[in-house]
Design a protein around this motif. Sequence first.
Motif, PDB file in Angstrom:
ATOM      1  N   TRP A  59     -13.146  -3.806  -8.239  1.00  0.00           N
ATOM      2  CA  TRP A  59     -12.721  -2.414  -8.167  1.00  0.00           C
ATOM      3  C   TRP A  59     -12.115  -1.941  -9.493  1.00  0.00           C
ATOM      4  O   TRP A  59     -12.365  -0.817  -9.945  1.00  0.00           O
ATOM      5  N   VAL A  60     -11.353  -2.823 -10.138  1.00  0.00           N
ATOM      6  CA  VAL A  60     -10.777  -2.472 -11.435  1.00  0.00           C
ATOM      7  C   VAL A  60     -11.884  -2.191 -12.433  1.00  0.00           C
ATOM      8  O   VAL A  60     -11.860  -1.192 -13.164  1.00  0.00           O
ATOM      9  N   LYS A  84      -1.359   9.708  -1.609  1.00  0.00           N
ATOM     10  CA  LYS A  84      -0.905   8.603  -0.749  1.00  0.00           C
ATOM     11  C   LYS A  84      -2.132   7.847  -0.232  1.00  0.00           C
ATOM     12  O   LYS A  84      -2.492   7.958   0.935  1.00  0.00           O
ATOM     13  N   PRO A  85      -2.791   7.079  -1.111  1.00  0.00           N
ATOM     14  CA  PRO A  85      -4.038   6.415  -0.696  1.00  0.00           C
ATOM     15  C   PRO A  85      -3.799   5.333   0.347  1.00  0.00           C
ATOM     16  O   PRO A  85      -2.753   4.666   0.354  1.00  0.00           O
ATOM     17  N   GLN A 112     -21.621  -4.152  -2.229  1.00  0.00           N
ATOM     18  CA  GLN A 112     -21.034  -5.480  -2.062  1.00  0.00           C
ATOM     19  C   GLN A 112     -19.908  -5.470  -1.040  1.00  0.00           C
ATOM     20  O   GLN A 112     -19.709  -6.439  -0.310  1.00  0.00           O
ATOM     21  N   TYR A 113     -19.169  -4.356  -0.967  1.00  0.00           N
ATOM     22  CA  TYR A 113     -18.037  -4.269  -0.026  1.00  0.00           C
ATOM     23  C   TYR A 113     -18.148  -2.973   0.774  1.00  0.00           C
ATOM     24  O   TYR A 113     -17.401  -2.015   0.545  1.00  0.00           O
ATOM     25  N   PRO A 114     -19.091  -2.875   1.707  1.00  0.00           N
ATOM     26  CA  PRO A 114     -19.269  -1.621   2.473  1.00  0.00           C
ATOM     27  C   PRO A 114     -18.046  -1.233   3.286  1.00  0.00           C
ATOM     28  O   PRO A 114     -17.857  -0.058   3.586  1.00  0.00           O
ATOM     29  N   ASP A 115     -17.237  -2.189   3.675  1.00  0.00           N
ATOM     30  CA  ASP A 115     -16.006  -1.908   4.432  1.00  0.00           C
ATOM     31  C   ASP A 115     -14.774  -2.269   3.605  1.00  0.00           C
ATOM     32  O   ASP A 115     -13.728  -2.636   4.156  1.00  0.00           O
ATOM     33  N   GLY A 116     -14.904  -2.218   2.313  1.00  0.00           N
ATOM     34  CA  GLY A 116     -13.820  -2.633   1.430  1.00  0.00           C
ATOM     35  C   GLY A 116     -12.610  -1.725   1.475  1.00  0.00           C
ATOM     36  O   GLY A 116     -12.632  -0.635   2.047  1.00  0.00           O
ATOM     37  N   ARG A 117     -11.574  -2.191   0.822  1.00  0.00           N
ATOM     38  CA  ARG A 117     -10.291  -1.467   0.831  1.00  0.00           C
ATOM     39  C   ARG A 117     -10.407  -0.116   0.130  1.00  0.00           C
ATOM     40  O   ARG A 117      -9.669   0.821   0.441  1.00  0.00           O
ATOM     41  N   ALA A 134       0.836  -1.201   0.000  1.00  0.00           N
ATOM     42  CA  ALA A 134       0.000   0.000   0.000  1.00  0.00           C
ATOM     43  C   ALA A 134       0.873   1.255   0.000  1.00  0.00           C
ATOM     44  O   ALA A 134       1.911   1.294   0.666  1.00  0.00           O
ATOM     45  N   VAL A 135       0.438   2.301  -0.724  1.00  0.00           N
ATOM     46  CA  VAL A 135       1.238   3.520  -0.857  1.00  0.00           C
ATOM     47  C   VAL A 135       1.443   4.187   0.490  1.00  0.00           C
ATOM     48  O   VAL A 135       2.543   4.659   0.804  1.00  0.00           O
TER      49      VAL A 135
END
Length: 546
Positions: free
Chosen positions: A236-237, A212-213, A254-259, A194-195
């Motif tokens: 995500w892509v 810097k995500p 689908q991913y409420p707490d996703g990356r 991760a950045v």
Amino acid sequence: MRLLFLRTLALAAALLAAPAAWAENVALIVANTEYRNYPADPDAGAVLDLAPRLRDAGFRTIVVRDLDADALSRRMPGIARQLLEADRFVVVTAGYYAAMGSQSWLLTADADAPHGFDIGRQGLWMGALMNIAASKPGDALIAVALPDEAPEMGWRLSAGFRHGGIAQGVTLVTGRALPLAGFLTRDMLVPGRAVDVAAANAPDGVRVLGFKPASRAFLPAAASPDRPETTEQSLWVRTRRTDTVAAYEAYLEQYPDGRYRREARARIHELSLSPEDRARAAEEALELSRQQRSALQEYLTVLGYDTRGIDGVFGPNTRSAIRAWQRDSGTAANGYLTANQVARLEIDGAARAEALRREAEQRRRERERLDRSYWAETGASGTADGLRTYLERYPDGLFAARAERELSRIEADIREQAQQREREAWDEAVRAGTLESYRAYLEAYPDGNFAAEARARIRNLSAPETAPEVVEAARREERGLNLDPFRKRLVEAQLEKLGLGPGVVDGRFDDDTRRALRRFQRANEMPVTGYVTRNTIVRLLVSAIE
């Protein structure tokens, strides 16, 4: 200033041609380790070790070692196009840097005492790379390897790197070559790292700026063979490629707490804005400095879109000029600039400025050729009639000062021979300086010693080159500019650089300066007044762009 007034890489960056049918990841490494006129920077070679790592990560890697001025103009436009068309790109530069205002250039390996007027020929403009990167938010990384020491620079330049604002979604890494190369290898360019995590591990002297995500890697982790296609990463892509509110909402459902939840919500907010708000936000994200804005106003003015002032403030007049330019360019005329439009303005403006400069130079040379030829036919004889004939056609010519001195000497000789009454009558006519005064002299002395001069002055006053009201308006405009001695010296210095003979560069506008201004205005097909107007300043700035 302008820096503004720009060549090579910038010219290619604005080639807004149709995108290629396919794209790829591209990496560019420019390492200037051996300078011909400055001490070598052996540490700069450390960035070359990044090439294998980038190739292994799927980047088509372009390595340019010891970039010189020839390669700058010959190779960089094509390389810039490849960066512009890439899906994702990395640029790493190393060597000596020169800065002016908020802009920087990587000096070419054959650079020799660059100064503010010729840096575009002796340096790779880093602002062009930043502008290309701005068109690929989230997919552009620029790394700048800095030397331990830097050579002295010429006029208006200072040593060092300045980024001039980082566009949204662009990651910038700076630092000494050795620790920077190590950081990129061990952290930033590790697939799946991760950045924000990589940035936290940056060693002393290495800075990670801009985008810097959290929980997102610049290089995605390699896909696992047994991982199904419907993973969060693949979704995500696809979401980013679709780039609609509905797509981002589907991802969050689908991913409420996703990356990528924060980026998804931020993008939903952006897409929900009105077109004008989005355009305004996109321009604000460019973080244009006042100096950059002034440069853009110069380019708009040069291209024929009057901003009614060059002050670095985008007020109603500048917005109106931007909208007019956008309409003529076939883009949405909202009055706010995108990164690509900034690049295009810089390039089109620089190209137009160069064309104007060449046209003015061509006219000046032709006028000088005619001037010298006419002098040989008339004033070179040294007779009063010949000198006057020359001055009638070329009152500010190459030999005007000499002709005036010769005439003054001749008049002084004549004055000694003239009768006292005639001399007094002529002095009175000269003091008045009017048609009536010279006619009165001729009426009294039709064949007098000063008769020929009186007739010449009557002809000049009867048909002036520029209307008196225009000259007076220019004089008032110059007074309103409140030019201080420093800015007057800049004007005189540019006139001297153009070979127009302004006399001593001392911040005082004397007769030589006025004559040089008239020569410049005449060569540029402007009202010939001898006074500094706003338009005269703009055209002088244009003539400084090379």
